[in-house]
Enzyme design. Structure first.
Site, PDB file in Angstrom:
ATOM      1  N   ARG A 197     -16.302   6.247  14.734  1.00 30.56           N
ATOM      2  CA  ARG A 197     -15.384   5.696  13.726  1.00 30.56           C
ATOM      3  C   ARG A 197     -14.932   4.277  14.126  1.00 30.56           C
ATOM      4  NH1 ARG A 197     -17.082   9.815  11.968  1.00 30.56           N
ATOM      5  NH2 ARG A 197     -15.941  11.379  10.739  1.00 30.56           N
ATOM      6  N   SER A 204      -9.587  12.321   7.337  1.00 31.44           N
ATOM      7  CA  SER A 204      -9.033  12.656   8.654  1.00 31.44           C
ATOM      8  C   SER A 204      -8.048  11.565   9.061  1.00 31.44           C
ATOM      9  CB  SER A 204     -10.129  12.711   9.715  1.00 31.44           C
ATOM     10  OG  SER A 204     -11.102  13.657   9.383  1.00 31.44           O
ATOM     11  N   GLU A 242      -6.900   7.274  12.617  1.00 30.65           N
ATOM     12  CA  GLU A 242      -8.195   6.764  12.168  1.00 30.65           C
ATOM     13  C   GLU A 242      -8.042   5.636  11.148  1.00 30.65           C
ATOM     14  OE1 GLU A 242     -11.802   8.135   9.685  1.00 30.65           O
ATOM     15  OE2 GLU A 242     -11.304   9.779  11.021  1.00 30.65           O
TER      16      GLU A 242
HETATM   17  N1  EPU Z   1      -9.568  23.275  12.915  1.00 30.51           N
HETATM   18  C1  EPU Z   1      -8.477  24.126  13.025  1.00 30.51           C
HETATM   19  N2  EPU Z   1      -7.389  23.873  12.233  1.00 30.51           N
HETATM   20  C2  EPU Z   1      -7.368  22.859  11.350  1.00 30.51           C
HETATM   21  C3  EPU Z   1      -8.469  21.998  11.239  1.00 30.51           C
HETATM   22  C4  EPU Z   1      -9.581  22.232  12.056  1.00 30.51           C
HETATM   23  O1  EPU Z   1      -8.468  25.060  13.818  1.00 30.51           O
HETATM   24  O2  EPU Z   1      -6.351  22.709  10.668  1.00 30.51           O
HETATM   25  C5  EPU Z   1     -10.760  23.549  13.730  1.00 30.51           C
HETATM   26  C6  EPU Z   1     -11.879  24.076  12.827  1.00 30.51           C
HETATM   27  O3  EPU Z   1     -11.803  25.464  12.668  1.00 30.51           O
HETATM   28  C7  EPU Z   1     -13.116  23.670  13.587  1.00 30.51           C
HETATM   29  C8  EPU Z   1     -12.695  22.384  14.270  1.00 30.51           C
HETATM   30  O4  EPU Z   1     -11.268  22.343  14.261  1.00 30.51           O
HETATM   31  O5  EPU Z   1     -13.432  24.624  14.573  1.00 30.51           O
HETATM   32  C9  EPU Z   1     -13.265  21.143  13.618  1.00 30.51           C
HETATM   33  O6  EPU Z   1     -12.916  21.091  12.239  1.00 30.51           O
HETATM   34  P1  EPU Z   1     -13.913  20.515  11.123  1.00 30.51           P
HETATM   35  O7  EPU Z   1     -15.254  21.134  11.260  1.00 30.51           O
HETATM   36  O8  EPU Z   1     -13.210  20.610   9.828  1.00 30.51           O
HETATM   37  O9  EPU Z   1     -14.137  18.998  11.527  1.00 30.51           O
HETATM   38  P2  EPU Z   1     -13.131  17.899  12.035  1.00 30.51           P
HETATM   39  O10 EPU Z   1     -13.418  17.616  13.471  1.00 30.51           O
HETATM   40  O11 EPU Z   1     -11.751  18.282  11.678  1.00 30.51           O
HETATM   41  C10 EPU Z   1     -14.728  15.903  11.516  1.00 30.51           C
HETATM   42  C11 EPU Z   1     -14.603  14.562  10.866  1.00 30.51           C
HETATM   43  C12 EPU Z   1     -14.641  14.722   9.345  1.00 30.51           C
HETATM   44  C13 EPU Z   1     -15.959  15.362   8.960  1.00 30.51           C
HETATM   45  C14 EPU Z   1     -16.078  16.719   9.684  1.00 30.51           C
HETATM   46  C15 EPU Z   1     -17.430  17.358   9.476  1.00 30.51           C
HETATM   47  C16 EPU Z   1     -13.305  13.166  12.372  1.00 30.51           C
HETATM   48  C17 EPU Z   1     -11.988  12.534  12.678  1.00 30.51           C
HETATM   49  N3  EPU Z   1     -13.362  13.924  11.282  1.00 30.51           N
HETATM   50  O12 EPU Z   1     -13.570  16.639  11.150  1.00 30.51           O
HETATM   51  O13 EPU Z   1     -14.590  13.419   8.770  1.00 30.51           O
HETATM   52  O14 EPU Z   1     -16.027  15.567   7.562  1.00 30.51           O
HETATM   53  O15 EPU Z   1     -15.932  16.522  11.120  1.00 30.51           O
HETATM   54  O16 EPU Z   1     -18.407  16.642  10.167  1.00 30.51           O
HETATM   55  O17 EPU Z   1     -14.257  12.958  13.125  1.00 30.51           O
HETATM   56  C18 EPU Z   1     -13.113  11.773   7.950  1.00 30.51           C
HETATM   57  O18 EPU Z   1     -13.464  11.084   8.902  1.00 30.51           O
HETATM   58  O19 EPU Z   1     -12.276  11.368   7.106  1.00 30.51           O
HETATM   59  C19 EPU Z   1     -13.635  13.119   7.828  1.00 30.51           C
HETATM   60  C20 EPU Z   1     -13.222  13.960   6.896  1.00 30.51           C
END
Ligand code: EPU
Length: 356
Positions: free
Chosen positions: A164, A250, A352
């Protein structure tokens, strides 16, 4: 060249935060940008480049001249043995561009479907989702130096992409990932971006949410269109639609820690969601950290933590009537989250979006 004064920015940021630009110019072409730079009143004033407004938090009115990028156009510009080289104007809506590439038979961007924002903002942020980052498909971009009007081309190495992150998020001499570079923040206006979309397309799988969709459909060899549809369905199920609930995706980056730090956290909290990176470091799920501090559904004024994904802050009062969360409320909430995650896990979450 028409420069509008005292312009409401609420329709131009996906958080729907109320703020005004002292002055705003719509840039529909390279010629518009050159005309602006040659203008005696506006040429030399400080400028702020606004794309789709999907990664910015306005905490007050914006004093620099806002350049609203509306440069359109998408086409196949060349082919190599291995890739279709496809170009899009910086003002194209990212998701529409992704859908267009698939319809034309140039797959490769489907994992990044439905990311809000414009094509021009995509390299700034090195957007990414479900195992694919912009840098994996990036070929080059053309940008204009906002001081000289000169147009220059940058390849991926020159953009210094990181998680990012890119050369466009930094000013002065700065370290971006492994590179020492001169930052281009507020210096460059991205005009066009080119993507290398592989002729030998291979699906990028391995994300739990996508694997679940495959299992549900008893599918082992998905098409690009199926992945596109799944990604859209997954995102719609857990991320708020900015057209309905204001948000900037995010709000924090997923932090990286050393194996020792991670072991320490696991000892206290065995369920912490973490991923091993190829360089030995470990990435933690910021959403999980925030969630486990109990933030889901909480609010400060009209700024809140989204009920289905704690990494996303939302505007609970957004509307076209000028109501809704202020940037100050969003940042107060963000700071409270940072403090509680720091106190519990010893990790300082990094926002971010750009806070202006
Ligand atoms: N999780 C929780 N509680 C929550 C949110 C997440 O326990 O409230 C856990 C989920 O269960 C999962 C882990 O955290 O095990 C990761 O969650 P998720 O797969 O939703 O991905 P993320 O790391 O929260 C990142 C990117 C997203 C992208 C997704 C899918 C960043 C900052 N965010 O989110 O990007 O869509 O992976 O690849 O890297 C964005 O940048 O705006 C964005 C939405």
């Amino acid at each position: 060249m028409l420069v509008e004064k005292n312009v409401a920015l609420q329709p131009f940021n996906t958080f729907h935060i109320v703020a005004r630009a002292h002055a705003l110019a719509r840039i529909g072409s390279e010629a518009d940008a050159l005309e602006l730079l040659a203008d005696p009143e506006w040429g030399a004033v400080p400028k702020f480049v606004l794309g789709g407004g999907s990664n910015v938090v306005f905490t007050g009115d914006v004093k620099p001249l806002v350049l609203k990028v509306e440069i359109k156009g998408r086409s196949l510009v060349s082919e190599t043995a291995k890739a279709f080289i496809v170009e899009a104007g910086a003002g194209e809506v990212w998701h529409d561009f992704v859908a267009w590439t698939l319809a034309q038979g140039y797959p490769g961007l489907e994992n990044m479907a439905l990311i809000p924002g414009t094509v021009g903002a995509s390299p700034v942020q090195n957007i990414g989702a479900y195992g694919v980052e912009l840098q994996d498909r990036f070929e080059s971009l053309d940008a204009m130096d906002l001081r000289s009007g000169q147009v220059f081309t940058l390849n991926a190495a020159q953009c210094a992409f990181g998680y990012r992150d890119s050369v466009f998020k930094h000013g002065g001499k700065t370290q971006v990932g492994a590179h020492q570079v001169m930052g281009l923040k507020d210096r460059a206006l991205i005009l066009r971006v080119r993507f290398a979309l592989p002729k030998a397309w291979k699906s990028v799988l391995g994300y739990a949410d996508i694997d679940k969709k495959m299992a549900e459909g008893a599918c082992t060899q998905p098409t690009p269109q199926q992945i596109f549809d799944w990604v859209c369905a997954i995102r719609r199920a857990k991320l708020p639609d900015p057209a309905v609930i204001g948000n900037a995706g995010s709000f924090f980056k997923n932090p990286t820690v050393s194996p020792e730090q991670c072991a320490d956290i696991i000892a206290r909290d065995p369920k912490v969601v973490h991923y091993h990176l190829s360089d030995g470091a470990i990435k933690l799920a910021a959403g999980w950290l925030i969630d486990s501090c109990g933030w889901k559904g909480k609010s400060v004024g009209q700024a809140g933590v989204y009920e289905k994904q704690a990494l996303v802050l939302v505007n609970r009062g957004a509307g076209s009537d000028g109501n809704g969360a202020t940037g100050g409320e969003v940042m107060t909430l963000a700071k409270a989250i940072q403090t509680s995650v720091y106190e519990r896990f010893g990790i300082l979450l990094e926002p971010e979006p750009l806070v202006l």
